[in-house]
Design a protein around this motif. Structure first.
Motif, PDB file in Angstrom:
ATOM      1  N   PHE A   1       0.841  -1.192   0.000  1.00 30.53           N
ATOM      2  CA  PHE A   1       0.000   0.000   0.000  1.00 30.53           C
ATOM      3  C   PHE A   1       0.874   1.240   0.000  1.00 30.53           C
ATOM      4  O   PHE A   1       1.976   1.233   0.536  1.00 30.53           O
ATOM      5  CB  PHE A   1      -0.884   0.048   1.263  1.00 30.53           C
ATOM      6  CG  PHE A   1      -1.842  -1.092   1.382  1.00 30.53           C
ATOM      7  CD1 PHE A   1      -3.145  -0.967   0.931  1.00 30.53           C
ATOM      8  CD2 PHE A   1      -1.450  -2.297   1.941  1.00 30.53           C
ATOM      9  CE1 PHE A   1      -4.034  -2.021   1.039  1.00 30.53           C
ATOM     10  CE2 PHE A   1      -2.334  -3.358   2.051  1.00 30.53           C
ATOM     11  CZ  PHE A   1      -3.631  -3.218   1.600  1.00 30.53           C
ATOM     12  N   VAL A   2       0.359   2.321  -0.581  1.00 34.91           N
ATOM     13  CA  VAL A   2       0.978   3.635  -0.488  1.00 34.91           C
ATOM     14  C   VAL A   2       0.284   4.351   0.658  1.00 34.91           C
ATOM     15  O   VAL A   2      -0.943   4.291   0.786  1.00 34.91           O
ATOM     16  CB  VAL A   2       0.792   4.452  -1.799  1.00 34.91           C
ATOM     17  CG1 VAL A   2       1.247   5.884  -1.615  1.00 34.91           C
ATOM     18  CG2 VAL A   2       1.530   3.796  -2.937  1.00 34.91           C
ATOM     19  N   VAL A   3       1.067   5.021   1.501  1.00 42.52           N
ATOM     20  CA  VAL A   3       0.509   5.772   2.619  1.00 42.52           C
ATOM     21  C   VAL A   3       0.453   7.248   2.235  1.00 42.52           C
ATOM     22  O   VAL A   3       1.468   7.840   1.871  1.00 42.52           O
ATOM     23  CB  VAL A   3       1.372   5.603   3.894  1.00 42.52           C
ATOM     24  CG1 VAL A   3       0.787   6.401   5.047  1.00 42.52           C
ATOM     25  CG2 VAL A   3       1.512   4.139   4.250  1.00 42.52           C
TER      26      VAL A   3
ATOM     27  N   ILE B   1      -1.537  -1.183  -3.781  1.00 44.20           N
ATOM     28  CA  ILE B   1      -0.642  -1.228  -4.938  1.00 44.20           C
ATOM     29  C   ILE B   1      -0.697  -2.600  -5.597  1.00 44.20           C
ATOM     30  O   ILE B   1      -0.992  -2.724  -6.777  1.00 44.20           O
ATOM     31  CB  ILE B   1       0.817  -0.932  -4.548  1.00 44.20           C
ATOM     32  CG1 ILE B   1       0.962   0.462  -3.953  1.00 44.20           C
ATOM     33  CG2 ILE B   1       1.736  -1.085  -5.752  1.00 44.20           C
ATOM     34  CD1 ILE B   1       2.354   0.739  -3.412  1.00 44.20           C
ATOM     35  N   GLU B   2      -0.384  -3.655  -4.811  1.00 47.06           N
ATOM     36  CA  GLU B   2      -0.284  -4.991  -5.391  1.00 47.06           C
ATOM     37  C   GLU B   2      -0.334  -6.047  -4.298  1.00 47.06           C
ATOM     38  O   GLU B   2      -0.183  -5.757  -3.122  1.00 47.06           O
ATOM     39  CB  GLU B   2       1.010  -5.140  -6.186  1.00 47.06           C
ATOM     40  CG  GLU B   2       2.257  -5.040  -5.321  1.00 47.06           C
ATOM     41  CD  GLU B   2       3.552  -5.003  -6.120  1.00 47.06           C
ATOM     42  OE1 GLU B   2       3.552  -5.392  -7.295  1.00 47.06           O
ATOM     43  OE2 GLU B   2       4.562  -4.570  -5.551  1.00 47.06           O
TER      44      GLU B   2
ATOM     45  N   ASP C   1      11.136  -0.980  -4.829  1.00 42.41           N
ATOM     46  CA  ASP C   1      11.245   0.245  -5.621  1.00 42.41           C
ATOM     47  C   ASP C   1      10.614   1.376  -4.817  1.00 42.41           C
ATOM     48  O   ASP C   1       9.392   1.452  -4.706  1.00 42.41           O
ATOM     49  CB  ASP C   1      10.534   0.067  -6.958  1.00 42.41           C
ATOM     50  CG  ASP C   1      10.719   1.249  -7.894  1.00 42.41           C
ATOM     51  OD1 ASP C   1      10.913   2.386  -7.408  1.00 42.41           O
ATOM     52  OD2 ASP C   1      10.668   1.038  -9.116  1.00 42.41           O
ATOM     53  N   SER C   2      11.442   2.232  -4.246  1.00 40.10           N
ATOM     54  CA  SER C   2      10.932   3.297  -3.376  1.00 40.10           C
ATOM     55  C   SER C   2      10.163   4.369  -4.151  1.00 40.10           C
ATOM     56  O   SER C   2       9.416   5.138  -3.554  1.00 40.10           O
ATOM     57  CB  SER C   2      12.072   3.942  -2.585  1.00 40.10           C
ATOM     58  OG  SER C   2      13.012   4.512  -3.466  1.00 40.10           O
ATOM     59  N   ASP C   3      10.300   4.406  -5.474  1.00 45.58           N
ATOM     60  CA  ASP C   3       9.556   5.389  -6.268  1.00 45.58           C
ATOM     61  C   ASP C   3       8.077   5.033  -6.383  1.00 45.58           C
ATOM     62  O   ASP C   3       7.224   5.911  -6.374  1.00 45.58           O
ATOM     63  CB  ASP C   3      10.155   5.519  -7.678  1.00 45.58           C
ATOM     64  CG  ASP C   3      11.523   6.171  -7.656  1.00 45.58           C
ATOM     65  OD1 ASP C   3      11.803   6.973  -6.734  1.00 45.58           O
ATOM     66  OD2 ASP C   3      12.325   5.862  -8.561  1.00 45.58           O
ATOM     67  N   ASN C   4       7.778   3.725  -6.507  1.00 51.86           N
ATOM     68  CA  ASN C   4       6.372   3.342  -6.707  1.00 51.86           C
ATOM     69  C   ASN C   4       5.870   2.296  -5.714  1.00 51.86           C
ATOM     70  O   ASN C   4       4.712   1.907  -5.768  1.00 51.86           O
ATOM     71  CB  ASN C   4       6.149   2.854  -8.141  1.00 51.86           C
ATOM     72  CG  ASN C   4       7.017   1.663  -8.488  1.00 51.86           C
ATOM     73  OD1 ASN C   4       7.400   0.881  -7.637  1.00 51.86           O
ATOM     74  ND2 ASN C   4       7.335   1.536  -9.776  1.00 51.86           N
ATOM     75  N   GLY C   5       6.748   1.809  -4.820  1.00 55.84           N
ATOM     76  CA  GLY C   5       6.342   0.847  -3.809  1.00 55.84           C
ATOM     77  C   GLY C   5       6.251  -0.591  -4.285  1.00 55.84           C
ATOM     78  O   GLY C   5       5.886  -1.471  -3.513  1.00 55.84           O
ATOM     79  N   HIS C   6       6.598  -0.862  -5.517  1.00 53.27           N
ATOM     80  CA  HIS C   6       6.492  -2.230  -6.047  1.00 53.27           C
ATOM     81  C   HIS C   6       7.615  -3.117  -5.526  1.00 53.27           C
ATOM     82  O   HIS C   6       8.738  -2.672  -5.307  1.00 53.27           O
ATOM     83  CB  HIS C   6       6.511  -2.224  -7.576  1.00 53.27           C
ATOM     84  CG  HIS C   6       5.237  -1.717  -8.176  1.00 53.27           C
ATOM     85  ND1 HIS C   6       4.098  -2.485  -8.258  1.00 53.27           N
ATOM     86  CD2 HIS C   6       4.930  -0.514  -8.695  1.00 53.27           C
ATOM     87  CE1 HIS C   6       3.132  -1.765  -8.807  1.00 53.27           C
ATOM     88  NE2 HIS C   6       3.609  -0.567  -9.080  1.00 53.27           N
ATOM     89  N   LEU C   7       7.262  -4.390  -5.355  1.00 53.61           N
ATOM     90  CA  LEU C   7       8.207  -5.408  -4.928  1.00 53.61           C
ATOM     91  C   LEU C   7       8.449  -6.376  -6.076  1.00 53.61           C
ATOM     92  O   LEU C   7       7.515  -6.725  -6.799  1.00 53.61           O
ATOM     93  CB  LEU C   7       7.649  -6.189  -3.740  1.00 53.61           C
ATOM     94  CG  LEU C   7       7.373  -5.400  -2.467  1.00 53.61           C
ATOM     95  CD1 LEU C   7       6.617  -6.255  -1.464  1.00 53.61           C
ATOM     96  CD2 LEU C   7       8.677  -4.902  -1.872  1.00 53.61           C
ATOM     97  N   THR C   8       9.696  -6.824  -6.226  1.00 56.62           N
ATOM     98  CA  THR C   8      10.053  -7.809  -7.235  1.00 56.62           C
ATOM     99  C   THR C   8      10.863  -8.899  -6.564  1.00 56.62           C
ATOM    100  O   THR C   8      11.837  -8.593  -5.859  1.00 56.62           O
ATOM    101  CB  THR C   8      10.902  -7.159  -8.361  1.00 56.62           C
ATOM    102  OG1 THR C   8      10.174  -6.066  -8.918  1.00 56.62           O
ATOM    103  CG2 THR C   8      11.241  -8.170  -9.446  1.00 56.62           C
TER     104      THR C   8
END
Length: 178
Positions: free
Chosen positions: A7-9, A19-20, A58-65
């Protein structure tokens, strides 16, 4: 199925925006989620698969890979890092209630690579736990000591282990515990 939901806070309201969702295993029981001290990686201990999943963040969009899957001990509980991020420790609470004869709870020791991967220390990759059921842990701010709580799980209404705290000294050069 076990999943990590991101989630984005909202910094003004605290509201969360989804987010995902990322699958981490087949059992809904994840031991812990911990960010590396650098904040570049998220580590998830998967109790069902005996693995630690390493996700780049990814600190720009919060996505995890998913970056790495590290074989671990049976039933890895909590991941703890030294403040400098060089070493990680994973407690193994056995997941057995009560433990059977011959089961030995351990704390596993890893060196953290620059790419976030965990490599077992050698020649000794683990140390026998001072308690029967090590669970949560923390490294004190100087990075010299690891404190591990030993919980006393309930089995059929009976507590079979005493609750205690184990203290390990950390070798600053190698990360080994004693």
């Amino acid at each position: 199925q076990s999943k990590i939901k991101s989630f984005v806070v909202n910094s003004n309201t605290g509201a969360l925006t989804f987010i995902e969702s990322i699958a981490t295993g087949t059992n809904p029981e994840t031991g812990s989620l911990r960010f590396s001290p650098s904040g570049n990686y998220l580590y998830s201990s998967a109790l069902d698969t005996h693995n630690i999943s390493v996700f780049s963040y990814d600190s720009d969009n919060g996505h995890l890979t998913l970056a790495h899957t590290v074989p671990s001990s049976p039933h890895p509980s909590v991941i703890t890092f030294t403040p400098n991020g060089k070493f990680a420790y994973v407690s193994n609470d056995l997941g057995v209630a009560p433990p059977t004869v011959g089961d030995v709870a351990r704390v596993y020791m890893y060196q953290v690579q620059q790419n976030g991967n965990l490599v077992a220390l050698s020649p000794e990759s683990s140390i026998q736990s001072l308690g029967n059921t090590p669970y949560d842990s923390v490294v004190e701010p100087s990075g010299r000591y690891l404190y591990v709580t030993n919980v006393g799980p309930i089995s059929m209404g009976f507590q079979y282990a005493e609750t205690s705290v184990s203290i390990y000294s950390i070798d600053q050069a190698t990360g080994a515990l004693s």
